[in-house]
Design a protein around this motif. Structure first.
Motif, PDB file in Angstrom:
ATOM      1  N   MET A   1       0.841  -1.164   0.000  1.00  0.00           N
ATOM      2  CA  MET A   1       0.000   0.000   0.000  1.00  0.00           C
ATOM      3  C   MET A   1       0.896   1.240   0.000  1.00  0.00           C
ATOM      4  SD  MET A   1      -2.988   0.955   2.668  1.00  0.00           S
ATOM      5  CE  MET A   1      -2.297   2.068   3.856  1.00  0.00           C
ATOM      6  N   LYS A   2       0.554   2.235  -0.810  1.00  0.00           N
ATOM      7  CA  LYS A   2       1.327   3.466  -0.890  1.00  0.00           C
ATOM      8  C   LYS A   2       0.411   4.656  -0.661  1.00  0.00           C
ATOM      9  CE  LYS A   2       4.780   1.926  -4.204  1.00  0.00           C
ATOM     10  NZ  LYS A   2       5.418   2.208  -5.487  1.00  0.00           N
ATOM     11  N   THR A   3       0.954   5.682  -0.021  1.00  0.00           N
ATOM     12  CA  THR A   3       0.249   6.949   0.120  1.00  0.00           C
ATOM     13  C   THR A   3       1.186   8.065  -0.324  1.00  0.00           C
ATOM     14  OG1 THR A   3       0.948   7.257   2.408  1.00  0.00           O
ATOM     15  CG2 THR A   3      -1.139   6.138   2.054  1.00  0.00           C
ATOM     16  N   LYS A   4       0.605   9.164  -0.804  1.00  0.00           N
ATOM     17  CA  LYS A   4       1.393  10.309  -1.243  1.00  0.00           C
ATOM     18  C   LYS A   4       1.006  11.534  -0.443  1.00  0.00           C
ATOM     19  CE  LYS A   4       2.563   9.462  -6.039  1.00  0.00           C
ATOM     20  NZ  LYS A   4       2.406   9.947  -7.409  1.00  0.00           N
ATOM     21  N   ASP A   5       2.018  12.351  -0.137  1.00  0.00           N
ATOM     22  CA  ASP A   5       1.807  13.618   0.541  1.00  0.00           C
ATOM     23  C   ASP A   5       2.448  14.687  -0.333  1.00  0.00           C
ATOM     24  OD1 ASP A   5       1.265  15.565   2.462  1.00  0.00           O
ATOM     25  OD2 ASP A   5       3.181  15.235   3.466  1.00  0.00           O
ATOM     26  N   THR A   6       1.688  15.699  -0.747  1.00  0.00           N
ATOM     27  CA  THR A   6       2.233  16.760  -1.587  1.00  0.00           C
ATOM     28  C   THR A   6       2.120  18.097  -0.870  1.00  0.00           C
ATOM     29  OG1 THR A   6       0.138  17.139  -2.701  1.00  0.00           O
ATOM     30  CG2 THR A   6       1.618  15.562  -3.719  1.00  0.00           C
ATOM     31  N   LYS A   7       3.081  18.976  -1.142  1.00  0.00           N
ATOM     32  CA  LYS A   7       3.101  20.287  -0.511  1.00  0.00           C
ATOM     33  C   LYS A   7       3.898  21.239  -1.396  1.00  0.00           C
ATOM     34  CE  LYS A   7       4.563  22.499   3.780  1.00  0.00           C
ATOM     35  NZ  LYS A   7       5.242  22.302   5.065  1.00  0.00           N
ATOM     36  N   LEU A   8       3.434  22.469  -1.534  1.00  0.00           N
ATOM     37  CA  LEU A   8       4.192  23.478  -2.261  1.00  0.00           C
ATOM     38  C   LEU A   8       5.273  24.037  -1.341  1.00  0.00           C
ATOM     39  CD1 LEU A   8       1.379  25.435  -4.124  1.00  0.00           C
ATOM     40  CD2 LEU A   8       2.954  23.757  -5.064  1.00  0.00           C
ATOM     41  N   VAL A   9       6.512  24.093  -1.846  1.00  0.00           N
ATOM     42  CA  VAL A   9       7.642  24.588  -1.059  1.00  0.00           C
ATOM     43  C   VAL A   9       8.429  25.604  -1.882  1.00  0.00           C
ATOM     44  CG1 VAL A   9       7.871  22.510   0.351  1.00  0.00           C
ATOM     45  CG2 VAL A   9       9.128  22.682  -1.783  1.00  0.00           C
ATOM     46  N   ILE A  10       9.155  26.462  -1.201  1.00  0.00           N
ATOM     47  CA  ILE A  10      10.024  27.436  -1.856  1.00  0.00           C
ATOM     48  C   ILE A  10      11.215  26.699  -2.456  1.00  0.00           C
ATOM     49  CG2 ILE A  10      11.556  29.401  -1.454  1.00  0.00           C
ATOM     50  CD1 ILE A  10       9.610  30.278   0.739  1.00  0.00           C
ATOM     51  N   ILE A  47       6.761  16.057  -3.328  1.00  0.00           N
ATOM     52  CA  ILE A  47       5.946  14.844  -3.275  1.00  0.00           C
ATOM     53  C   ILE A  47       6.708  13.801  -2.453  1.00  0.00           C
ATOM     54  CG2 ILE A  47       4.844  13.005  -4.598  1.00  0.00           C
ATOM     55  CD1 ILE A  47       4.821  14.973  -6.984  1.00  0.00           C
ATOM     56  N   VAL A  48       6.078  13.354  -1.379  1.00  0.00           N
ATOM     57  CA  VAL A  48       6.655  12.316  -0.534  1.00  0.00           C
ATOM     58  C   VAL A  48       5.765  11.090  -0.668  1.00  0.00           C
ATOM     59  CG1 VAL A  48       7.272  11.646   1.817  1.00  0.00           C
ATOM     60  CG2 VAL A  48       7.573  14.012   1.083  1.00  0.00           C
ATOM     61  N   THR A  49       6.348   9.955  -1.046  1.00  0.00           N
ATOM     62  CA  THR A  49       5.606   8.699  -1.160  1.00  0.00           C
ATOM     63  C   THR A  49       5.985   7.810   0.016  1.00  0.00           C
ATOM     64  OG1 THR A  49       5.647   8.888  -3.560  1.00  0.00           O
ATOM     65  CG2 THR A  49       5.119   6.724  -2.647  1.00  0.00           C
ATOM     66  N   ILE A  50       4.977   7.335   0.718  1.00  0.00           N
ATOM     67  CA  ILE A  50       5.184   6.431   1.848  1.00  0.00           C
ATOM     68  C   ILE A  50       4.644   5.074   1.447  1.00  0.00           C
ATOM     69  CG2 ILE A  50       4.665   5.996   4.277  1.00  0.00           C
ATOM     70  CD1 ILE A  50       4.132   9.040   4.496  1.00  0.00           C
ATOM     71  N   GLU A  51       5.473   4.051   1.618  1.00  0.00           N
ATOM     72  CA  GLU A  51       5.077   2.702   1.243  1.00  0.00           C
ATOM     73  C   GLU A  51       5.007   1.834   2.497  1.00  0.00           C
ATOM     74  OE1 GLU A  51       6.627  -0.883  -1.682  1.00  0.00           O
ATOM     75  OE2 GLU A  51       7.384   1.146  -1.946  1.00  0.00           O
ATOM     76  N   PHE A  52       3.945   1.061   2.611  1.00  0.00           N
ATOM     77  CA  PHE A  52       3.750   0.164   3.740  1.00  0.00           C
ATOM     78  C   PHE A  52       3.859  -1.274   3.253  1.00  0.00           C
ATOM     79  CE2 PHE A  52       1.385   4.004   4.675  1.00  0.00           C
ATOM     80  CZ  PHE A  52       1.745   4.271   5.977  1.00  0.00           C
ATOM     81  N   GLU A  53       4.410  -2.139   4.105  1.00  0.00           N
ATOM     82  CA  GLU A  53       4.450  -3.555   3.769  1.00  0.00           C
ATOM     83  C   GLU A  53       3.992  -4.366   4.969  1.00  0.00           C
ATOM     84  OE1 GLU A  53       8.467  -4.490   2.706  1.00  0.00           O
ATOM     85  OE2 GLU A  53       9.108  -4.688   4.759  1.00  0.00           O
TER      86      GLU A  53
END
Length: 78
Positions: A1-10, A47-53
């Motif tokens: 299972m994967k989740t993504k977290d996105t955020k605008l950064v300088i 974009i940070v992708t977090i993967e669970f196993e």
């Protein structure tokens, strides 16, 4: 299972200005060019992708540990 977290950064390269200053050879004069990291926008989409196993066994439960008496205190022989 994967989740993504996105955020605008300088932009870390140009500091959000969209341009980079560089020397022209004269110590008093600088020229500017468009930042090639952010293409001049000054911001980036992080974009940070977090993967669970799945785990086969629980990592903190030790099933080989001998059981203690319920009223026993740690470090004291029964």
């Amino acid at each position: 299972m994967k989740t993504k977290d996105t955020k605008l950064v300088i932009c870390t390269r140009c500091g959000g200005h969209g341009q980079l200053r560089f020397a022209t050879g004269d110590e008093r004069i600088h020229d500017y060019k468009i930042c090639d990291t952010c293409d001049g926008t000054g911001i980036l989409n992080r974009i940070v992708t977090i993967e669970f196993e799945k785990l086969k066994v629980h990592p903190t439960l030790n099933t080989h540990e001998p059981e203690r008496p319920q009223n026993g205190k740690p470090g004291v022989d029964p």
